[in-house]
Write a protein that holds these residues in place. Structure first.
Motif, short mmCIF file in Angstrom:
data_model
loop_
_atom_site.label_atom_id
_atom_site.label_comp_id
_atom_site.label_asym_id
_atom_site.label_seq_id
_atom_site.Cartn_x
_atom_site.Cartn_y
_atom_site.Cartn_z
N GLY A 140 0.79 -1.22 0.00
CA GLY A 140 0.00 0.00 0.00
C GLY A 140 0.81 1.27 0.00
N SER A 141 2.14 1.14 0.01
CA SER A 141 3.00 2.32 0.05
C SER A 141 3.08 3.03 -1.29
CB SER A 141 4.43 1.92 0.47
OG SER A 141 4.46 1.41 1.78
N TYR A 142 3.18 4.35 -1.22
CA TYR A 142 3.52 5.17 -2.38
C TYR A 142 5.01 5.46 -2.28
CZ TYR A 142 -1.44 5.74 -3.32
OH TYR A 142 -2.75 5.51 -3.63
N VAL A 143 5.76 5.12 -3.32
CA VAL A 143 7.22 5.06 -3.23
C VAL A 143 7.87 5.78 -4.41
CG1 VAL A 143 9.23 3.51 -3.10
CG2 VAL A 143 7.04 2.82 -2.06
N GLY B 142 15.14 16.73 -7.73
CA GLY B 142 14.10 16.70 -6.70
C GLY B 142 14.54 16.05 -5.41
N ALA B 143 15.84 15.81 -5.25
CA ALA B 143 16.32 15.08 -4.07
C ALA B 143 15.99 15.78 -2.77
CB ALA B 143 17.83 14.84 -4.18
N MET B 144 16.10 17.11 -2.73
CA MET B 144 15.78 17.84 -1.50
C MET B 144 14.31 17.68 -1.14
SD MET B 144 17.92 21.39 -1.82
CE MET B 144 19.71 21.41 -1.74
N ASP B 145 13.45 17.76 -2.14
CA ASP B 145 12.02 17.63 -1.91
C ASP B 145 11.67 16.24 -1.40
OD1 ASP B 145 11.00 20.26 -3.50
OD2 ASP B 145 12.62 19.28 -4.59
N LEU B 146 12.30 15.22 -1.99
CA LEU B 146 12.06 13.85 -1.57
C LEU B 146 12.59 13.59 -0.17
CD1 LEU B 146 12.99 12.04 -4.89
CD2 LEU B 146 10.72 12.08 -3.84
N ALA B 147 13.79 14.07 0.11
CA ALA B 147 14.42 13.80 1.40
C ALA B 147 13.62 14.38 2.56
CB ALA B 147 15.84 14.37 1.40
N ILE B 148 13.02 15.52 2.34
CA ILE B 148 12.27 16.17 3.41
C ILE B 148 10.79 15.79 3.37
CG2 ILE B 148 11.58 18.41 4.36
CD1 ILE B 148 14.54 17.60 4.75
N GLY B 149 10.26 15.48 2.18
CA GLY B 149 8.83 15.24 2.05
C GLY B 149 8.38 13.83 2.34
N ALA B 150 9.22 12.82 2.08
CA ALA B 150 8.81 11.43 2.27
C ALA B 150 8.76 11.07 3.75
CB ALA B 150 9.76 10.49 1.54
N LYS B 151 7.83 10.20 4.10
CA LYS B 151 7.68 9.81 5.50
C LYS B 151 8.86 8.96 5.98
CE LYS B 151 2.68 9.96 4.97
NZ LYS B 151 1.44 9.16 4.79
N SER B 152 9.41 8.13 5.10
CA SER B 152 10.60 7.33 5.41
C SER B 152 11.59 7.48 4.28
CB SER B 152 10.26 5.85 5.59
OG SER B 152 9.43 5.64 6.72
N VAL B 153 12.86 7.73 4.61
CA VAL B 153 13.90 7.90 3.60
C VAL B 153 14.90 6.76 3.76
CG1 VAL B 153 15.76 9.39 2.74
CG2 VAL B 153 13.61 10.41 3.57
N TYR B 154 14.94 5.89 2.76
CA TYR B 154 15.90 4.80 2.73
C TYR B 154 17.04 5.19 1.80
CZ TYR B 154 12.18 1.74 4.61
OH TYR B 154 11.19 1.17 5.38
N VAL B 155 18.25 4.95 2.23
CA VAL B 155 19.43 5.22 1.40
C VAL B 155 20.00 3.89 0.92
CG1 VAL B 155 21.84 5.98 1.46
CG2 VAL B 155 20.04 7.45 2.37
N MET B 156 20.31 3.80 -0.37
CA MET B 156 20.94 2.62 -0.97
C MET B 156 22.30 3.04 -1.49
SD MET B 156 19.59 0.38 -4.22
CE MET B 156 20.49 -1.03 -4.84
N GLY C 99 4.27 17.65 -0.24
CA GLY C 99 3.10 17.63 0.63
C GLY C 99 3.03 16.45 1.57
N GLY C 100 4.06 15.61 1.59
CA GLY C 100 4.08 14.47 2.50
C GLY C 100 3.23 13.30 2.07
N HIS C 101 3.00 13.17 0.76
CA HIS C 101 2.12 12.11 0.26
C HIS C 101 2.86 10.83 -0.11
CE1 HIS C 101 -1.12 15.01 0.24
NE2 HIS C 101 -0.36 15.84 -0.45
N LEU C 102 4.20 10.84 -0.05
CA LEU C 102 4.98 9.64 -0.34
C LEU C 102 5.35 8.95 0.98
CD1 LEU C 102 7.40 10.89 -3.14
CD2 LEU C 102 5.26 9.61 -3.39
N ASP C 103 5.14 7.64 1.00
CA ASP C 103 5.46 6.89 2.22
C ASP C 103 6.95 6.60 2.33
OD1 ASP C 103 2.69 6.36 3.27
OD2 ASP C 103 2.50 5.44 1.29
N VAL C 104 7.57 6.28 1.20
CA VAL C 104 8.98 5.89 1.19
C VAL C 104 9.66 6.48 -0.04
CG1 VAL C 104 10.61 3.95 1.04
CG2 VAL C 104 8.47 3.68 2.33
N CYS C 105 10.88 6.96 0.13
CA CYS C 105 11.73 7.21 -1.03
C CYS C 105 13.05 6.48 -0.80
CB CYS C 105 11.95 8.69 -1.30
SG CYS C 105 13.00 9.55 -0.13
N VAL C 106 13.64 6.03 -1.89
CA VAL C 106 14.93 5.34 -1.84
C VAL C 106 15.92 6.19 -2.63
CG1 VAL C 106 16.19 3.20 -2.26
CG2 VAL C 106 13.74 3.12 -1.76
N LEU C 107 16.96 6.67 -1.97
CA LEU C 107 17.92 7.57 -2.59
C LEU C 107 19.33 7.03 -2.48
CD1 LEU C 107 16.58 10.95 -1.08
CD2 LEU C 107 16.20 10.09 -3.40
#
Length: 219
Positions: free
Chosen positions: A21-24, A131-145, A96-104
């Motif tokens: 159910g995550s938006y990623v 868009g890395a700054m927007d993702l890093a601050i906007g996503a609820k969880s930030v995973y780094v790979m 707007g905080g609508h992403l549950d996870v981003c992987v950067l």
């Protein structure tokens, strides 16, 4: 002796941690591999900042649509129900905080969860934060790979970032080819080690001390 896992294995490991159910959003580079390992029986909705929700895995050869690309200009597929939208709407989702996870990806991650992933500050380097700054601050969880070490052998996990920051205190978890780390109060906690690695050896490689003992060992 196996001390590292492959990019594909690491992508599969990350995919296993993404809840149904995550938006990623998957960042440019190695993180895009995660799309190829998401379970078919789970609904996980991939977002790309150039305006697609419902992105699928990479296309097979001969089935590439040159008009269907992700933010890194790589060909992608669309899943049933996919939607297209304006770039500005896409960034509104991110901010707007609508992403549950981003992987950067990352050049450095500090023990406070600061992320540096867009520039090493080298003379003549072209700024390309995207868009890395927007993702890093906007996503609820930030995973780094990322790889644990640079090609020169320096640790990408550091006390303090020396490269320009993408976001402050934003990283949730770091997945590397040697081990997985959670960012917790007081620093990094080793969540899982791969191959023949031990926490003590990881500490020597990074020059860091770790918080607690939450490790799982995998061959």
């Amino acid at each position: 002796m196996t001390t590292r896992i492959s990019r594909g294995e690491l992508a599969a490991r990350i995919a296993a941690d993404i809840p149904e159910g995550s938006y990623v959003n998957l960042g440019i580079g190695a993180p895009t591999l995660v799309a190829n390992y998401l379970p078919d029986d789970l609904e996980i909705i991939l977002h790309t900042e150039n305006g697609l929700l419902g992105m699928g895995p990479a296309p097979t050869e001969g089935l590439i649509d040159p008009d269907l690309i992700n933010a890194g200009k790589q060909p992608v597929t669309e899943l049933p129900g996919a939607a297209y939208f304006h770039h500005a709407d896409s960034f509104a989702m991110m901010r707007g905080g609508h992403l549950d996870v981003c992987v950067l990806g990352a050049f450095q991650v500090s023990q406070r969860g600061d992320l540096a992933n867009w520039s090493t500050g080298a003379p003549g380097a072209i700024p390309a934060v995207g868009g890395a700054m927007d993702l890093a601050i906007g996503a609820k969880s930030v995973y780094v790979m990322t790889d644990l070490l640079t090609k020169e052998g320096a640790s990408k996990l550091v006390e303090d970032c020396t490269y320009p920051l993408t976001g402050v205190g934003c990283v949730t978890r770091v997945y590397t080819d040697h081990a997985v780390f959670d960012v917790v109060d007081g620093g990094f906690a080793v969540r899982e080690v791969f191959g023949e690695n031990t926490v003590e050896e990881i500490s020597e490689l990074t020059g860091l001390s770790f918080v607690g003992d939450t490790t799982k060992e995998h061959g």
